[in-house]
Design a protein around this motif. Structure first.
Motif, PDB file in Angstrom:
ATOM      1  N   ALA A  18      14.349   7.381  27.413  1.00 16.23           N
ATOM      2  CA  ALA A  18      15.456   8.562  27.172  1.00 16.23           C
ATOM      3  C   ALA A  18      16.880   8.205  26.769  1.00 16.23           C
ATOM      4  O   ALA A  18      17.399   8.854  26.032  1.00 16.23           O
ATOM      5  N   THR A  19      17.429   6.944  27.400  1.00 11.03           N
ATOM      6  CA  THR A  19      18.778   6.609  26.977  1.00 11.03           C
ATOM      7  C   THR A  19      18.760   6.116  25.662  1.00 11.03           C
ATOM      8  O   THR A  19      19.649   6.469  24.990  1.00 11.03           O
ATOM      9  N   ALA A  20      17.391   5.607  25.000  1.00 11.69           N
ATOM     10  CA  ALA A  20      17.504   5.123  23.731  1.00 11.69           C
ATOM     11  C   ALA A  20      17.455   6.298  22.678  1.00 11.69           C
ATOM     12  O   ALA A  20      18.140   6.418  21.891  1.00 11.69           O
ATOM     13  N   ILE A  21      16.802   7.461  23.102  1.00 12.90           N
ATOM     14  CA  ILE A  21      16.662   8.668  22.402  1.00 12.90           C
ATOM     15  C   ILE A  21      18.076   9.222  22.472  1.00 12.90           C
ATOM     16  O   ILE A  21      18.520   9.658  21.365  1.00 12.90           O
ATOM     17  N   GLU A  22      18.698   9.358  23.527  1.00 15.68           N
ATOM     18  CA  GLU A  22      20.231   9.877  23.531  1.00 15.68           C
ATOM     19  C   GLU A  22      21.031   9.096  22.833  1.00 15.68           C
ATOM     20  O   GLU A  22      21.920   9.702  22.118  1.00 15.68           O
ATOM     21  N   LYS A  23      21.021   7.902  22.931  1.00  9.59           N
ATOM     22  CA  LYS A  23      21.949   7.022  21.925  1.00  9.59           C
ATOM     23  C   LYS A  23      21.651   7.056  20.591  1.00  9.59           C
ATOM     24  O   LYS A  23      22.629   7.355  19.748  1.00  9.59           O
ATOM     25  N   GLU A  24      20.410   7.259  20.323  1.00  4.33           N
ATOM     26  CA  GLU A  24      20.244   7.422  18.770  1.00  4.33           C
ATOM     27  C   GLU A  24      20.791   8.856  18.218  1.00  4.33           C
ATOM     28  O   GLU A  24      21.341   8.912  17.251  1.00  4.33           O
ATOM     29  N   ALA A  25      20.456   9.806  19.266  1.00  9.54           N
ATOM     30  CA  ALA A  25      21.064  11.200  18.623  1.00  9.54           C
ATOM     31  C   ALA A  25      22.652  11.050  18.648  1.00  9.54           C
ATOM     32  O   ALA A  25      23.272  11.787  17.687  1.00  9.54           O
ATOM     33  N   ALA A  26      23.212  10.346  19.664  1.00  8.12           N
ATOM     34  CA  ALA A  26      24.741  10.209  19.616  1.00  8.12           C
ATOM     35  C   ALA A  26      25.227   9.433  18.479  1.00  8.12           C
ATOM     36  O   ALA A  26      26.430   9.749  17.906  1.00  8.12           O
ATOM     37  N   LEU A  27      24.340   8.343  18.109  1.00  8.49           N
ATOM     38  CA  LEU A  27      24.915   7.510  16.625  1.00  8.49           C
ATOM     39  C   LEU A  27      24.828   8.692  15.459  1.00  8.49           C
ATOM     40  O   LEU A  27      25.870   8.388  14.728  1.00  8.49           O
ATOM     41  N   ASP A  28      23.631   9.237  15.354  1.00  7.30           N
ATOM     42  CA  ASP A  28      23.464  10.020  14.358  1.00  7.30           C
ATOM     43  C   ASP A  28      24.622  11.119  13.927  1.00  7.30           C
ATOM     44  O   ASP A  28      25.190  11.219  12.886  1.00  7.30           O
ATOM     45  N   ALA A  29      25.046  11.729  15.255  1.00 15.72           N
ATOM     46  CA  ALA A  29      25.918  12.771  15.447  1.00 15.72           C
ATOM     47  C   ALA A  29      27.155  12.041  14.802  1.00 15.72           C
ATOM     48  O   ALA A  29      28.142  12.544  14.345  1.00 15.72           O
ATOM     49  N   TRP A  30      27.550  10.964  15.490  1.00 13.44           N
ATOM     50  CA  TRP A  30      28.925  10.257  14.903  1.00 13.44           C
ATOM     51  C   TRP A  30      28.838  10.029  13.573  1.00 13.44           C
ATOM     52  O   TRP A  30      29.961  10.138  12.802  1.00 13.44           O
ATOM     53  N   ILE A  31      28.067   9.258  13.050  1.00  7.69           N
ATOM     54  CA  ILE A  31      27.805   9.093  11.585  1.00  7.69           C
ATOM     55  C   ILE A  31      28.178  10.177  10.867  1.00  7.69           C
ATOM     56  O   ILE A  31      28.758  10.444   9.959  1.00  7.69           O
ATOM     57  N   THR A  32      27.139  11.464  11.116  1.00  7.81           N
ATOM     58  CA  THR A  32      27.459  12.474  10.616  1.00  7.81           C
ATOM     59  C   THR A  32      28.914  13.135  10.553  1.00  7.81           C
ATOM     60  O   THR A  32      29.508  13.676   9.530  1.00  7.81           O
ATOM     61  N   GLU A  33      29.503  12.982  11.746  1.00 10.85           N
ATOM     62  CA  GLU A  33      30.830  13.556  11.738  1.00 10.85           C
ATOM     63  C   GLU A  33      31.860  12.800  10.955  1.00 10.85           C
ATOM     64  O   GLU A  33      32.668  13.489  10.442  1.00 10.85           O
ATOM     65  N   ARG A  34      31.765  11.446  10.938  1.00  7.30           N
ATOM     66  CA  ARG A  34      32.504  10.763  10.058  1.00  7.30           C
ATOM     67  C   ARG A  34      32.328  10.932   8.744  1.00  7.30           C
ATOM     68  O   ARG A  34      33.441  10.997   7.932  1.00  7.30           O
ATOM     69  N   LYS A  35      31.067  11.132   8.354  1.00 10.88           N
ATOM     70  CA  LYS A  35      31.019  11.512   6.867  1.00 10.88           C
ATOM     71  C   LYS A  35      31.522  12.911   6.550  1.00 10.88           C
ATOM     72  O   LYS A  35      32.071  13.073   5.260  1.00 10.88           O
ATOM     73  N   SER A  36      31.355  14.032   7.495  1.00  3.22           N
ATOM     74  CA  SER A  36      32.056  15.153   7.301  1.00  3.22           C
ATOM     75  C   SER A  36      33.524  15.246   7.245  1.00  3.22           C
ATOM     76  O   SER A  36      34.364  15.662   6.459  1.00  3.22           O
TER      77      SER A  36
END
Length: 537
Positions: A18-36
């Motif tokens: 569950a922690t790994a899934i949460e961190k994967e989602a947080a990393l994807d969100a961070w990358i998307t936010e920085r691209k934006s």
């Protein structure tokens, strides 16, 4: 105990997953936010107008200077330790020259071969973590096109991401566990974020080759109980992040995960000790019935131990003691057979000891030979990471070369990996390649490498062993010699042409004399006194 341990393991694995899934989602969100963020800055109307003015106004004009100042101020507001970016710069769209940068030392340089420029010309893009020779460390760069109102491409905006934010996203903890650890690993087995239990900087500087990492880099997800990079037993969940081309590892020490089962162990030990006590009382009650047969067995054992292998026990009992007596007799007979071949066994042991001594001597000799060779000798694994080096190799590359990828020492643009590809695919056993390398003092040197493939018993490539020699001075001497040879060749051609003209003149003089009955007196006299001089004239 087994059921309790299994339940704890299942619960811990579920928590880590569950922690790994949460961190994967947080990393994807961070990358998307920085691209934006990068795309929004590139689409800023003020930035587009100022950049258009900068490109059209004459250099040195007030309008050009004003546009440059306004762009610098806007870019400077986007960087800092608490900001999303650490550096922002604008690239000229045709040749990728840096027009303006928050780091002025980078202005005027070209970045035409980097993915963030190539892809950033078309749409917002993030280049995943890589080693930057400019920064001498890890970097991730977001980019986006800057277009005029009519759609004309004015430039490419590039921003280096603050990797401290990514590290914080991955290392964020709940505080409920004492030994949990989370980190990212690149496809080259290098740490992409700082692991919790390593104090020195490890990002793109230290390799990790644990079993969870090896399995994850096959682009699979799973769980495993294995040792981590400290050598500690852990429960590990690994996930391959296809978009970021990274491996996410979440771990917890087995000692902490299975701590609750210790109480169960104490209870089980109490029950076991109670059972042992009860069995002891019962055994004391029946001891008298078996004391005498046991004494006979003990005496017989002493006799056999003293070497009297012909000792026999006369006991006709059908119980366990009688069976034990028969076993002793059989043991004595077997010992007699074994001792007959004792001398053969001793000879075999002596022979093996001599063989081991020969192997140790051979190993020492090989180590001495490698130490005496003045050339650089390096070993890389199949990931092209240095695994061993002799003294000249350590002296050339530095004491920290072990565990680092060979590409970190390349100088300039060169397809060294491409030239070595037949070796690592197994199609070639030995290759020769010349490569410019960076010595530990920073000097650029040309090394001539002879590389030989290393394979395991199954024929799989495990790495390569290479010897290298510094040929920088020899190459410079060759260049100088070729220049001298070219000069000599031109001089020789000029001299040869002059000699041919002299021979033609001589032939004409001889023909003139041969057809003249009375040559002039002065000409006859000159030829008579100075024939060789006249020929030259």
């Amino acid at each position: 105990y087994v059921y309790g341990r299994a339940a704890l393991e299942a619960a811990t694995i579920s928590e880590l997953r569950a922690t790994a899934i949460e961190k994967e989602a947080a990393l994807d969100a961070w990358i998307t936010e920085r691209k934006s963020d990068a795309a929004a800055l590139a689409q800023s109307p003020g930035l587009r107008e100022d950049l258009q003015m900068l490109l059209t106004a004459p250099t040195g004009s007030p309008a050009h200077a004003l546009a440059e100042d306004k762009i610098r101020q806007e870019l400077q507001m986007r960087i800092g330790p608490d900001q999303a970016f650490t550096e922002v710069f604008i690239l000229e769209p045709a040749h990728a020259q840096i027009l303006l940068s928050t780091n002025r030392t980078e202005e005027g340089k070209f970045r035409e071969d980097l993915p963030y420029f190539i892809e950033g010309r078309r749409a917002p893009y993030i280049q995943n973590i890589y080693y930057s020779f400019t920064l001498q460390g890890a970097a991730m760069t977001a980019s986006a096109p800057v277009r005029a109102a009519n759609g004309e491409l004015l430039g490419v905006l590039a921003a280096r991401l603050n990797l401290g934010e990514m590290n914080a996203v991955i290392n964020r903890r709940t505080g409920l566990r004492a030994t949990d650890d989370f980190f990212l690993v690149t496809s080259a087995n290098l740490f992409a974020t700082q692991p919790r239990f390593i104090s020195d900087p490890a990002v793109l500087q230290r390799g990790v080759y644990t079993e969870p990492v090896k399995r994850c880099l096959t682009r699979t997800n799973g769980t495993i109980a294995a040792d981590d990079y400290r050598g500690e037993p852990v429960l590990s969940v690994y996930r391959w992040l296809d978009g970021a081309q990274l491996c996410l590892i979440t771990e917890l020490d087995q000692a902490e995960a299975f701590a609750p089962v210790r109480d169960l162990t104490v209870m089980l030990l109490g029950v076991a000790l109670s059972m042992i006590g009860a069995a002891s009382v019962i055994s004391l009650l029946v001891a008298r019935t078996i004391t005498r047969p046991v004494e006979q067995l003990v005496n017989a054992a002493h006799e056999i131990g003293a070497g009297k292998l012909d000792t026999r026990i006369e006991m006709k009992s059908g119980d366990e003691i009688g069976q034990l007596a028969e076993t002793f007799v059989q043991m004595a007979e077997n010992l007699q057979k074994i001792l007959v071949s004792r001398d053969d066994l001793l000879r075999e042991v002596a022979e093996r000891q001599r063989a081991e001594g020969t192997l140790r001597a051979l190993s020492s000799r090989q180590e001495a030979i490698l130490a005496a060779i003045p050339d650089i000798i390096m070993e890389v694994d199949n990931n092209k990471v240095y695994a061993w080096a002799n003294e000249p190799g350590i002296e050339f590359f530095g004491a920290d070369v072990i565990g680092r990828e060979a590409a970190l020492y390349f100088e300039g643009e060169q397809d060294t990996y491409g030239a070595e590809k037949p070796l690592f695919t197994g199609s070639e056993n030995t290759i020769y390649v010349e490569s410019w390398q960076r010595r530990k003092d920073g000097q650029k040197r040309l090394l001539a490498w002879w590389r030989r493939v290393l394979k395991d018993e199954s024929g799989n490539v495990t790495g390569a062993l290479s010897s290298a020699r510094d040929i920088t001075e020899r190459r410079l001497a060759e260049v100088q010699l070729n220049a001298q040879l070219d000069e000599l060749r031109r001089w020789h051609q000029a001299t040869l042409g002059r000699e041919i003209r002299i021979l033609d003149l001589k032939r004409e003089v001889n023909e003139l004399l041969a057809h003249t009955d009375n040559p002039p007196r002065y000409l006859s006299a000159e030829i008579a006194e100075h024939p060789s001089g006249m020929e030259n004239q």
